[in-house]
Design a protein around this motif. Structure first.
Motif, PDB file in Angstrom:
ATOM      1  N   LEU A  35      41.625  34.189   4.474  1.00  0.00           N
ATOM      2  CA  LEU A  35      42.813  33.477   4.020  1.00  0.00           C
ATOM      3  C   LEU A  35      44.024  34.128   4.678  1.00  0.00           C
ATOM      4  CD1 LEU A  35      42.780  33.014   0.129  1.00  0.00           C
ATOM      5  CD2 LEU A  35      43.260  31.248   1.808  1.00  0.00           C
ATOM      6  N   GLY A  36      44.942  33.330   5.190  1.00  0.00           N
ATOM      7  CA  GLY A  36      46.127  33.925   5.794  1.00  0.00           C
ATOM      8  C   GLY A  36      47.079  32.915   6.371  1.00  0.00           C
ATOM      9  N   LYS A  37      47.856  33.379   7.350  1.00  0.00           N
ATOM     10  CA  LYS A  37      48.828  32.532   8.043  1.00  0.00           C
ATOM     11  C   LYS A  37      48.123  31.742   9.149  1.00  0.00           C
ATOM     12  CE  LYS A  37      52.844  32.916  11.048  1.00  0.00           C
ATOM     13  NZ  LYS A  37      53.714  33.860  11.751  1.00  0.00           N
ATOM     14  N   ASP A  38      47.246  32.439   9.893  1.00  0.00           N
ATOM     15  CA  ASP A  38      46.460  31.844  10.976  1.00  0.00           C
ATOM     16  C   ASP A  38      45.303  32.794  11.268  1.00  0.00           C
ATOM     17  OD1 ASP A  38      47.532  33.945  12.630  1.00  0.00           O
ATOM     18  OD2 ASP A  38      49.224  32.668  13.166  1.00  0.00           O
ATOM     19  N   ALA A  39      44.549  32.539  12.323  1.00  0.00           N
ATOM     20  CA  ALA A  39      43.356  33.339  12.615  1.00  0.00           C
ATOM     21  C   ALA A  39      43.675  34.789  12.967  1.00  0.00           C
ATOM     22  CB  ALA A  39      42.563  32.694  13.745  1.00  0.00           C
ATOM     23  N   THR A  40      44.914  35.072  13.379  1.00  0.00           N
ATOM     24  CA  THR A  40      45.271  36.444  13.756  1.00  0.00           C
ATOM     25  C   THR A  40      46.070  37.174  12.683  1.00  0.00           C
ATOM     26  OG1 THR A  40      47.266  35.721  14.913  1.00  0.00           O
ATOM     27  CG2 THR A  40      45.243  35.890  16.219  1.00  0.00           C
ATOM     28  N   HIS A  41      46.502  36.462  11.656  1.00  0.00           N
ATOM     29  CA  HIS A  41      47.246  37.068  10.537  1.00  0.00           C
ATOM     30  C   HIS A  41      46.512  36.734   9.242  1.00  0.00           C
ATOM     31  CE1 HIS A  41      50.303  36.816  13.702  1.00  0.00           C
ATOM     32  NE2 HIS A  41      50.831  37.881  13.121  1.00  0.00           N
ATOM     33  N   LEU A  42      45.600  37.633   8.850  1.00  0.00           N
ATOM     34  CA  LEU A  42      44.765  37.402   7.674  1.00  0.00           C
ATOM     35  C   LEU A  42      45.270  38.232   6.498  1.00  0.00           C
ATOM     36  CD1 LEU A  42      41.262  37.534   9.410  1.00  0.00           C
ATOM     37  CD2 LEU A  42      42.665  35.516   8.912  1.00  0.00           C
ATOM     38  N   GLY A  43      45.726  37.544   5.470  1.00  0.00           N
ATOM     39  CA  GLY A  43      46.160  38.237   4.262  1.00  0.00           C
ATOM     40  C   GLY A  43      44.984  38.773   3.471  1.00  0.00           C
ATOM     41  N   LEU A  44      43.836  38.074   3.572  1.00  0.00           N
ATOM     42  CA  LEU A  44      42.625  38.522   2.892  1.00  0.00           C
ATOM     43  C   LEU A  44      41.405  38.158   3.733  1.00  0.00           C
ATOM     44  CD1 LEU A  44      40.970  39.660   0.530  1.00  0.00           C
ATOM     45  CD2 LEU A  44      41.159  37.435  -0.578  1.00  0.00           C
ATOM     46  N   HIS A  45      40.689  39.176   4.135  1.00  0.00           N
ATOM     47  CA  HIS A  45      39.378  39.049   4.780  1.00  0.00           C
ATOM     48  C   HIS A  45      38.377  39.461   3.706  1.00  0.00           C
ATOM     49  CE1 HIS A  45      36.242  39.634   7.880  1.00  0.00           C
ATOM     50  NE2 HIS A  45      36.003  40.806   7.314  1.00  0.00           N
ATOM     51  N   PHE A  46      37.628  38.498   3.188  1.00  0.00           N
ATOM     52  CA  PHE A  46      36.699  38.687   2.068  1.00  0.00           C
ATOM     53  C   PHE A  46      35.283  38.649   2.637  1.00  0.00           C
ATOM     54  CE2 PHE A  46      34.090  36.556  -1.238  1.00  0.00           C
ATOM     55  CZ  PHE A  46      34.272  37.429  -2.307  1.00  0.00           C
ATOM     56  N   ASN A  47      34.555  39.782   2.546  1.00  0.00           N
ATOM     57  CA  ASN A  47      33.274  39.913   3.241  1.00  0.00           C
ATOM     58  C   ASN A  47      32.174  40.494   2.329  1.00  0.00           C
ATOM     59  OD1 ASN A  47      32.177  42.005   6.032  1.00  0.00           O
ATOM     60  ND2 ASN A  47      31.244  40.178   5.225  1.00  0.00           N
ATOM     61  N   ILE A  59      31.188  44.141  -1.617  1.00  0.00           N
ATOM     62  CA  ILE A  59      32.204  43.231  -1.102  1.00  0.00           C
ATOM     63  C   ILE A  59      33.259  44.086  -0.405  1.00  0.00           C
ATOM     64  CG2 ILE A  59      33.982  41.533  -1.659  1.00  0.00           C
ATOM     65  CD1 ILE A  59      32.288  40.905  -4.214  1.00  0.00           C
ATOM     66  N   VAL A  60      33.494  43.811   0.865  1.00  0.00           N
ATOM     67  CA  VAL A  60      34.506  44.534   1.634  1.00  0.00           C
ATOM     68  C   VAL A  60      35.682  43.583   1.873  1.00  0.00           C
ATOM     69  CG1 VAL A  60      35.020  45.753   3.784  1.00  0.00           C
ATOM     70  CG2 VAL A  60      32.765  45.978   2.731  1.00  0.00           C
ATOM     71  N   CYS A  61      36.879  44.028   1.517  1.00  0.00           N
ATOM     72  CA  CYS A  61      38.087  43.230   1.731  1.00  0.00           C
ATOM     73  C   CYS A  61      39.022  43.994   2.652  1.00  0.00           C
ATOM     74  CB  CYS A  61      38.791  42.956   0.402  1.00  0.00           C
ATOM     75  SG  CYS A  61      37.820  41.940  -0.722  1.00  0.00           S
ATOM     76  N   ASN A  62      39.798  43.247   3.414  1.00  0.00           N
ATOM     77  CA  ASN A  62      40.748  43.864   4.328  1.00  0.00           C
ATOM     78  C   ASN A  62      41.821  42.851   4.676  1.00  0.00           C
ATOM     79  OD1 ASN A  62      41.922  45.755   6.048  1.00  0.00           O
ATOM     80  ND2 ASN A  62      40.006  46.278   7.052  1.00  0.00           N
ATOM     81  N   SER A  63      42.796  43.294   5.468  1.00  0.00           N
ATOM     82  CA  SER A  63      43.825  42.420   6.020  1.00  0.00           C
ATOM     83  C   SER A  63      43.882  42.692   7.517  1.00  0.00           C
ATOM     84  CB  SER A  63      45.180  42.696   5.364  1.00  0.00           C
ATOM     85  OG  SER A  63      45.553  44.045   5.578  1.00  0.00           O
ATOM     86  N   LYS A  64      44.453  41.732   8.247  1.00  0.00           N
ATOM     87  CA  LYS A  64      44.525  41.875   9.702  1.00  0.00           C
ATOM     88  C   LYS A  64      45.830  41.282  10.195  1.00  0.00           C
ATOM     89  CE  LYS A  64      42.058  40.343  13.848  1.00  0.00           C
ATOM     90  NZ  LYS A  64      40.952  39.484  14.301  1.00  0.00           N
ATOM     91  N   LYS A  65      46.557  42.056  10.994  1.00  0.00           N
ATOM     92  CA  LYS A  65      47.776  41.574  11.625  1.00  0.00           C
ATOM     93  C   LYS A  65      47.568  41.676  13.121  1.00  0.00           C
ATOM     94  CE  LYS A  65      52.765  41.943  11.445  1.00  0.00           C
ATOM     95  NZ  LYS A  65      53.899  42.625  10.816  1.00  0.00           N
ATOM     96  N   VAL A  66      47.437  40.536  13.778  1.00  0.00           N
ATOM     97  CA  VAL A  66      47.056  40.401  15.184  1.00  0.00           C
ATOM     98  C   VAL A  66      45.710  41.111  15.362  1.00  0.00           C
ATOM     99  CG1 VAL A  66      47.843  40.523  17.572  1.00  0.00           C
ATOM    100  CG2 VAL A  66      49.519  40.264  15.741  1.00  0.00           C
ATOM    101  N   GLU A  72      40.084  49.288   4.456  1.00  0.00           N
ATOM    102  CA  GLU A  72      39.125  48.496   3.706  1.00  0.00           C
ATOM    103  C   GLU A  72      39.188  48.828   2.214  1.00  0.00           C
ATOM    104  OE1 GLU A  72      35.641  47.708   7.011  1.00  0.00           O
ATOM    105  OE2 GLU A  72      35.325  49.287   5.533  1.00  0.00           O
ATOM    106  N   GLN A  73      39.000  47.799   1.411  1.00  0.00           N
ATOM    107  CA  GLN A  73      38.876  47.961  -0.039  1.00  0.00           C
ATOM    108  C   GLN A  73      37.488  47.466  -0.399  1.00  0.00           C
ATOM    109  OE1 GLN A  73      42.098  46.448  -2.604  1.00  0.00           O
ATOM    110  NE2 GLN A  73      40.549  45.405  -3.827  1.00  0.00           N
ATOM    111  N   ARG A  74      36.717  48.283  -1.105  1.00  0.00           N
ATOM    112  CA  ARG A  74      35.345  47.918  -1.473  1.00  0.00           C
ATOM    113  C   ARG A  74      35.225  47.641  -2.968  1.00  0.00           C
ATOM    114  NH1 ARG A  74      34.475  50.157   3.293  1.00  0.00           N
ATOM    115  NH2 ARG A  74      32.535  49.705   4.384  1.00  0.00           N
ATOM    116  N   GLU A  75      34.491  46.599  -3.270  1.00  0.00           N
ATOM    117  CA  GLU A  75      34.174  46.235  -4.652  1.00  0.00           C
ATOM    118  C   GLU A  75      32.669  46.372  -4.824  1.00  0.00           C
ATOM    119  OE1 GLU A  75      36.317  45.280  -7.132  1.00  0.00           O
ATOM    120  OE2 GLU A  75      37.960  45.688  -5.739  1.00  0.00           O
ATOM    121  N   THR A  76      32.248  47.106  -5.831  1.00  0.00           N
ATOM    122  CA  THR A  76      30.814  47.328  -6.023  1.00  0.00           C
ATOM    123  C   THR A  76      30.181  46.327  -6.988  1.00  0.00           C
ATOM    124  OG1 THR A  76      31.323  48.998  -7.678  1.00  0.00           O
ATOM    125  CG2 THR A  76      30.915  49.776  -5.443  1.00  0.00           C
ATOM    126  N   VAL A  77      31.000  45.575  -7.716  1.00  0.00           N
ATOM    127  CA  VAL A  77      30.438  44.487  -8.524  1.00  0.00           C
ATOM    128  C   VAL A  77      30.062  43.383  -7.543  1.00  0.00           C
ATOM    129  CG1 VAL A  77      30.940  42.733 -10.256  1.00  0.00           C
ATOM    130  CG2 VAL A  77      31.742  45.068 -10.585  1.00  0.00           C
TER     131      VAL A  77
END
Length: 134
Positions: A35-47, A59-66, A72-77
């Protein structure tokens, strides 16, 4: 990993939510929802990772700017099951995104300071059945 649909011009703002429904194949390793602005600006990468990149049922979450990834933020649930349906709802808030899963929820900060989330994609071991937003 297979590629799924890409949605643009969603216009999701604080107070709105995006619900994603689909199924996970029996041999799943991982899948991604961005989820984000476009493919190079991701507010949430949910993996969610069943068994990928050294992670098991995490569950590994992250953000990406260009090309620059954040921490990384990890969720164990881990409510996902191979060969089963799955539903994820993303609620957009002013300073974060709340991820609603079956029996669990968590927040991920809006590190890019996005006021609108226009972009969504999904790929990997996930078959999209429906997308809805309100």
């Amino acid at each position: 990993m297979s590629c799924g649909p890409v949605c643009t011009n969603l216009g999701l703002k604080p107070g709105q939510r995006l619900t994603v429904k689909g199924t996970i194949p029996p041999n799943a390793k991982s899948f991604v929802m961005n989820l984000g602005k476009d493919a190079t600006h991701l507010g949430l990468h949910f993996n969610p990772r069943f068994d990928a990149h050294g992670d098991v049922n995490t569950i590994v979450c992250n953000s990406k700017k260009v090309e620059e990834w954040g921490a990384e933020q990890r969720e164990t649930v881990f409510p996902f099951q191979k060969g089963a349906p799955a539903e994820v709802t993303f609620s957009i808030n002013p300073s974060d995104v709340t991820v609603h899963l079956t029996g669990h929820q968590f927040t991920f900060p809006n590190r890019l300071g996005l006021s609108v989330f226009d972009y969504f994609d999904t790929h990997g071991d996930f078959t999209l059945q429906s997308l809805s937003w309100e």
